[in-house]
Motif scaffolding. Structure first.
Motif, PDB file in Angstrom:
ATOM      1  N   THR A 552       0.863  -1.183   0.000  1.00 38.21           N
ATOM      2  CA  THR A 552       0.000   0.000   0.000  1.00 38.21           C
ATOM      3  C   THR A 552       0.899   1.232   0.000  1.00 38.21           C
ATOM      4  OG1 THR A 552      -0.144   0.005   2.416  1.00 38.21           O
ATOM      5  CG2 THR A 552      -1.877  -1.151   1.205  1.00 38.21           C
ATOM      6  N   SER A 554       1.119   5.640  -0.035  1.00 44.01           N
ATOM      7  CA  SER A 554       0.531   6.975   0.091  1.00 44.01           C
ATOM      8  C   SER A 554       1.175   7.848  -0.983  1.00 44.01           C
ATOM      9  CB  SER A 554       0.786   7.553   1.486  1.00 44.01           C
ATOM     10  OG  SER A 554       0.225   8.846   1.589  1.00 44.01           O
ATOM     11  N   ASN A 599      -4.423   7.303  -1.450  1.00 41.38           N
ATOM     12  CA  ASN A 599      -4.124   5.963  -0.938  1.00 41.38           C
ATOM     13  C   ASN A 599      -4.207   4.982  -2.098  1.00 41.38           C
ATOM     14  OD1 ASN A 599      -3.815   6.427   1.945  1.00 41.38           O
ATOM     15  ND2 ASN A 599      -5.985   7.014   1.891  1.00 41.38           N
ATOM     16  N   GLU A 616      -9.688   5.514   1.665  1.00 39.60           N
ATOM     17  CA  GLU A 616      -9.194   5.245   3.015  1.00 39.60           C
ATOM     18  C   GLU A 616      -8.890   3.771   3.185  1.00 39.60           C
ATOM     19  OE1 GLU A 616     -10.684   5.775   7.674  1.00 39.60           O
ATOM     20  OE2 GLU A 616     -11.782   6.729   6.033  1.00 39.60           O
TER      21      GLU A 616
END
Length: 661
Positions: A552, A554, A599, A616
């Protein structure tokens, strides 16, 4: 009699007996003088004949009856277990499997088995006739029972049946002995079960006896009624019936001990310990287990609601009860999920016979080694993985293993080896198919990929062997000089890869030219419960399987790039596309938000990477996969749904569908 209610039991037991025959035939071929194996095959065939006759499937009964005749002669040492006999029984098993499959699909179970029956009869008649002395011995009333017959008679007597020894003598002027004897046998079979005959059933029905023959028979009909029934057949001179009270002085306990004891030491095991070793299982329809699991999900939802209520009321007694309930329900959930698991043995068992046939057709000598048959997988995976494994094994046998002469020229054993193994690793199961054949020619694969425009020559030089070998899974890709009707290395392997990926798995190829190849398949342990990352898109919650997630990220708005109108990002030096789940699933946009970062969930399919843009990241959760049902199916990018603890539904994303090849 309506037998519909027994059809599921019949199908399950038929498959078990056919698999037992198949396995024992492979052992018999290695050890043709081992009569205990023949007895095991005979028992399975006999049971299958009785079940199919009861259910009204006459073609199965007819074929298994003929199989019995040959097997009976082998176990009585009247003939040996030749290759021809093993081949015809293998062919019979294949035909029976087709019939059983037809029945399970709602068919009538009818199949023309006359050719197989004739072939078996031809094998019987091609042997030398039994000499006169043996025939005379058979007409005597001295029976010798094997373990199975001893057990049947003993159990029958224990259940109130009569065990009778019957001698039938025909008149001296009887010309058609065979038809008369057949009529007697038919009458007896309508009253009970024929356990043994002297001479054999085939010889009796062919009239190959003097004037008398003997039968061991179990029935609940009285001796008087049995005698009257037989005497109704014309040209009968004498019927002598006596009850069998002492079966060769062997008790039931001794008979069972002979059959079950693997060594002398096990005969001293106390009866209490033997009782505890007995299998304690029942047959349960898999649909019932799925229904139970679905009902249990409602309990889980209510459990979550109780936890919220207990926390709000701050009642310690209620909190304690709910915590204990949570522990118990978690154990129950794991138990029910384990009930969906099946050993891969159900798939692996078909391959020894398949390789035997392929090796003979190709003039090769091949040994199959299997390990990890007890490894368990979700039943859905078990059902779907069979065809890909068949294709990979056929490729190994056809284009991997060389013919004996070629193997000897390069210093190998003339007998090739194919290894099939399965094992657990974490939350995944690995299945490997490895052969010691010629291996994959990297240069040949690379040239073919360049010819088809799949890569550039400069790229090929920089790629690893494993990356080059992945091209054999491209659609229509083949390096075979001659495409046989068995396989062509690469032909259809794109289907294999797609099927494995649809199960949430992956496949890796390792090979060394001249040494062999290994195909490693990685599969999720279960498809009913998934480790997933919950994400939020606007007000919607989605679950992305962790098995597909690489990382994941950002991502700042400044790092977002566009190439030909497509959003992309730089991920560890590689440009990958970015897809917005909000755009894909057309989620209504309520707020653009003030967050300056995106995200991104990076997912992988094979060597392809894609970033999924979400609002999110909620967190990891074990979710139960539920079908969307027949009314909402084939939804792009969605593999199912799950019910969350708060009662809301979250859709499960299918990353394989979103990543473009």
């Amino acid at each position: 009699m309506n037998t519909d209610q027994y059809i599921d039991i019949f199908l399950d037991e038929s498959r078990e007996h056919l698999q037992a025959i198949n396995d024992n035939l492979l052992e018999l071929e290695k050890d043709p003088k081992n009569l205990s194996i023949v007895n095991d095959i005979f028992r399975s065939a006999h049971t299958l004949k009785g079940m199919s006759a009861t259910m009204g499937f006459e073609d199965i009964a007819a074929l298994t009856h003929k199989m019995e005749n040959v097997l009976d002669q082998i176990r009585n040492e009247e003939r040996s277990a030749t290759t021809a006999i093993v081949d015809i029984i293998f062919a019979s098993v294949e035909a029976l499997e087709v019939v059983v499959s037809d029945i399970s699909n709602g068919g009538d179970g009818k199949k023309d088995v006359t050719a197989l029956v004739s072939a078996i009869e031809g094998i019987e008649k091609g042997q030398d006739a039994v000499d006169e002395q043996v025939t005379q011995d058979h007409t005597s009333n001295s029976f010798e029972f094997d373990d199975y017959q001893l057990e049947v008679i003993s159990q029958a007597k224990g259940q109130g049946y009569l065990a009778l020894s019957i001698m039938v003598k025909l008149r001296d002027d009887c010309i058609l002995k065979g038809p008369r004897a057949y009529m007697v046998m038919e009458k007896l079979e309508s009253l009970g079960e024929v356990i043994q005959t002297m001479p054999s059933v085939e010889e009796i029905e062919d009239g190959n006896f003097d004037q008398a023959f003997s039968v061991v028979f179990v029935t609940k009909v009285s001796e008087k009624d049995v005698q009257a029934t037989i005497e109704n057949v014309s040209e009968i001179e004498l019927v002598s019936i006596s009850e069998i009270s002492n079966v060769n002085s062997v008790t039931t306990e001794e008979a069972i001990k002979i059959e079950e004891a693997p060594s002398s030491s096990s005969q001293s095991v106390p009866s209490e310990e033997k009782q505890s070793q007995k299998s304690k299982t029942i047959r349960v329809n898999l649909d019932r287990i799925d229904t139970l699991l679905n009902l249990f999900e409602e309990v889980v939802i209510d459990r979550s609601r109780l936890q919220d209520i207990a926390n709000k009321l701050n009642n310690q007694d209620l909190v304690s009860v709910v915590e204990n309930m949570s522990r118990v329900t978690l154990d129950m959930q794991e138990l029910m999920l384990s009930m969906r698991m099946l050993p891969v043995e159900q798939v692996f068992n078909r391959f020894p016979r398949m390789i035997r046939g392929l090796a003979r057709d190709l003039g090769k000598e091949i040994t199959l080694k299997i390990s990890g048959k007890e490894t368990e997988l979700d039943r859905i995976v078990i059902e779907e993985i069979s065809d890909p494994l068949v294709h990979l094994i056929r490729n190994s046998v056809d284009h991997g293993i060389e013919i004996p002469g070629v193997r000897e020229e390069v210093g190998k054993s003339p007998i090739g080896t194919v290894e099939l193994r399965a094992y657990h690793s974490g939350n995944h199961v690995f299945i490997e198919i490895e052969d010691d054949g010629a291996g994959i020619n990297r240069e040949k694969v690379g040239r073919k990929a360049i010819e088809k425009g799949l890569l550039q020559e400069e790229q090929a030089k920089r790629m690893t062997d494993e990356e080059i070998y992945q091209f054999i899974f491209a659609s229509g890709f083949s390096t075979a000089d001659v495409v046989s009707d068995i396989s062509g290395r690469g032909v259809g392997l794109d289907v294999v890869k797609n099927k494995i990926q649809s199960l949430g798995g992956s496949i890796i190829v390792q090979s060394e030219q001249g040494k062999g190849s290994k195909f490693s398949i990685e599969l999720p342990l279960t498809l009913s419960i998934l480790s997933a990352l919950l994400v939020q898109v606007q007000r919607e919650t989605y679950a992305i399987p962790l098995s597909s997630i690489v990382e994941t990220v950002s991502l700042s708005k400044d790092d977002l790039m566009f190439v030909h109108g497509q959003s992309v990002m730089d991920f560890r030096g590689k440009v990958i596309p970015i897809l917005s789940l909000s755009d894909i699933f057309q989620v209504p946009v309520e707020s653009l938000g003030t967050n300056q970062n995106y995200n991104v969930v990076v997912v992988q399919k094979g060597d392809k990477l894609t970033g999924l843009l979400v609002d999110e990241l909620i967190g990891k959760k074990e979710v139960v996969l539920k079908s969307l049902g027949n009314f909402i199916k084939d939804v792009f990018g969605i593999s199912g749904a799950t019910i969350l603890g708060d009662g809301n539904v979250a859709l499960i994303v299918d990353p394989n569908a979103l990543i473009q090849d």
